[in-house]
Design a protein around this motif. Structure first.
Motif, PDB file in Angstrom:
ATOM      1  N   TRP A   1      -8.907 -20.961   6.567  1.00  0.00           N
ATOM      2  CA  TRP A   1      -9.049 -20.598   5.154  1.00  0.00           C
ATOM      3  C   TRP A   1      -9.655 -21.745   4.350  1.00  0.00           C
ATOM      4  O   TRP A   1     -10.552 -21.539   3.530  1.00  0.00           O
ATOM      5  CB  TRP A   1      -7.681 -20.228   4.600  1.00  0.00           C
TER       6      TRP A   1
ATOM      7  N   GLY B   1     -13.600 -22.560   5.095  1.00  0.00           N
ATOM      8  CA  GLY B   1     -14.624 -21.658   4.594  1.00  0.00           C
ATOM      9  C   GLY B   1     -15.451 -21.016   5.688  1.00  0.00           C
ATOM     10  O   GLY B   1     -16.443 -20.337   5.399  1.00  0.00           O
TER      11      GLY B   1
ATOM     12  N   ASP C   1     -14.894 -16.023   5.123  1.00  0.00           N
ATOM     13  CA  ASP C   1     -14.864 -15.793   3.681  1.00  0.00           C
ATOM     14  C   ASP C   1     -13.419 -15.668   3.198  1.00  0.00           C
ATOM     15  O   ASP C   1     -12.677 -14.807   3.692  1.00  0.00           O
ATOM     16  CB  ASP C   1     -15.630 -14.503   3.359  1.00  0.00           C
TER      17      ASP C   1
ATOM     18  N   ARG D   1     -12.234 -14.308   0.779  1.00  0.00           N
ATOM     19  CA  ARG D   1     -11.932 -12.963   0.288  1.00  0.00           C
ATOM     20  C   ARG D   1     -11.469 -12.048   1.416  1.00  0.00           C
ATOM     21  O   ARG D   1     -10.765 -11.058   1.190  1.00  0.00           O
ATOM     22  CB  ARG D   1     -13.159 -12.368  -0.394  1.00  0.00           C
ATOM     23  N   ASP D   2     -11.890 -12.373   2.650  1.00  0.00           N
ATOM     24  CA  ASP D   2     -11.472 -11.588   3.809  1.00  0.00           C
ATOM     25  C   ASP D   2     -10.254 -12.185   4.497  1.00  0.00           C
ATOM     26  O   ASP D   2      -9.518 -11.472   5.191  1.00  0.00           O
ATOM     27  CB  ASP D   2     -12.622 -11.498   4.825  1.00  0.00           C
TER      28      ASP D   2
END
Length: 265
Positions: free
Chosen positions: A36, A39, A42, A44-45
């Protein structure tokens, strides 16, 4: 004194096993957080573990996950009950009647590899989108481990036990109740534990694909709305349920059949 030593040794082994499990869980959490933060995926996923846990607690607190879990478990329990009865009866029957086993073998070998998910459109057309459709698919998916475990358990019985039963004047029903079932139950219990996990996975899958109430429907709704933390919280809840079901069945096995080879170690 010897019993105390054995008990202490077993307790130490269980603590060591729990410690290793905790280390593995912490390693997974650390690896997830590294992904996480890096990066590579993503954010967001792949939200942080803490965001997922926060969403999990919120959904438990407001009752959404609790209700969904109960709805999933309702269909799971009915499907498992039907699979246990049918799988045990058919497995014992096939083991005791060789000609029937030979006659049904091609059909069973044809049906067993069919993915239950592939039958969802057929079940929807035949049964609609109600509980009967979901229970039928759960039963189809989970009956196989029980059926083959029951057959294997009966086939492993020493033939001399049946000779003793005949000497004592036991009829067919008596031999099944006094010899077959007690000897095959450990194997049936193991098959049932395996089937329980299969049934839970299929129950959630049916809800995911058809919109039936339960964890699958909540998961799909979170995915479509882009609430990835909520989505992963549902996945986390499903994992806890699966682990809990497996532990309950395993404890029942160990309590009822401590002599089973799987639990002697």
């Amino acid at each position: 004194m010897a019993d105390v030593g054995v008990s202490g040794s077993r307790r130490g082994w269980q603590i060591g096993k729990a410690g290793k499990g905790l280390v593995g869980a912490l390693f997974l959490v650390a690896f997830w957080e590294m992904l996480w933060l890096s990066g590579v995926v993503d954010p967001r996923d792949l939200p942080s573990v803490f965001a997922i846990l926060r969403s999990f607690v919120m959904q438990i607190t407001n009752g959404a996950l609790v209700l969904a879990a109960l709805q999933t478990l309702f269909s799971w329990a009915i499907g498992m009950a039907v699979a246990m009865v049918l799988g045990t009866a058919l497995g014992i029957l096939l083991a005791l009647v060789p000609w029937l086993e030979r006659a049904s073998r091609p059909t069973l070998e044809f049906l067993r590899p069919i993915p239950s998910v592939a039958l969802i459109p057929v079940a929807l057309m035949a049964l609609g989108i109600g509980v009967a459709m979901q229970v039928s698919l759960i039963t189809f998916a989970s009956i196989w481990p029980i059926l083959f475990a029951a057959r294997q358990g009966v086939e492993a019985i020493d033939p001399r036990y049946f000779d003793v039963g005949r000497v004592w004047g036991l009829g067919q029903a008596g031999r099944i109740l006094r010899i077959v079932l007690p000897a095959a139950l450990p194997s049936i219990a193991t098959g049932t534990r395996i089937a329980a996990s299969v049934a839970l996975a299929l129950s959630i899958t049916v809800e995911l694909l058809t919109g039936r109430p339960g964890l699958g429907a909540v998961l799909q709704a979170a995915r479509l709305s882009g609430q990835t933390a909520d989505m992963w919280a549902v996945v986390f809840c499903a994992g806890i349920m699966g682990q809990g079901i497996n532990m309950v069945f395993l404890r029942i096995e160990r309590a009822l059949f401590p002599w089973s080879g799987e639990h002697l170690a």
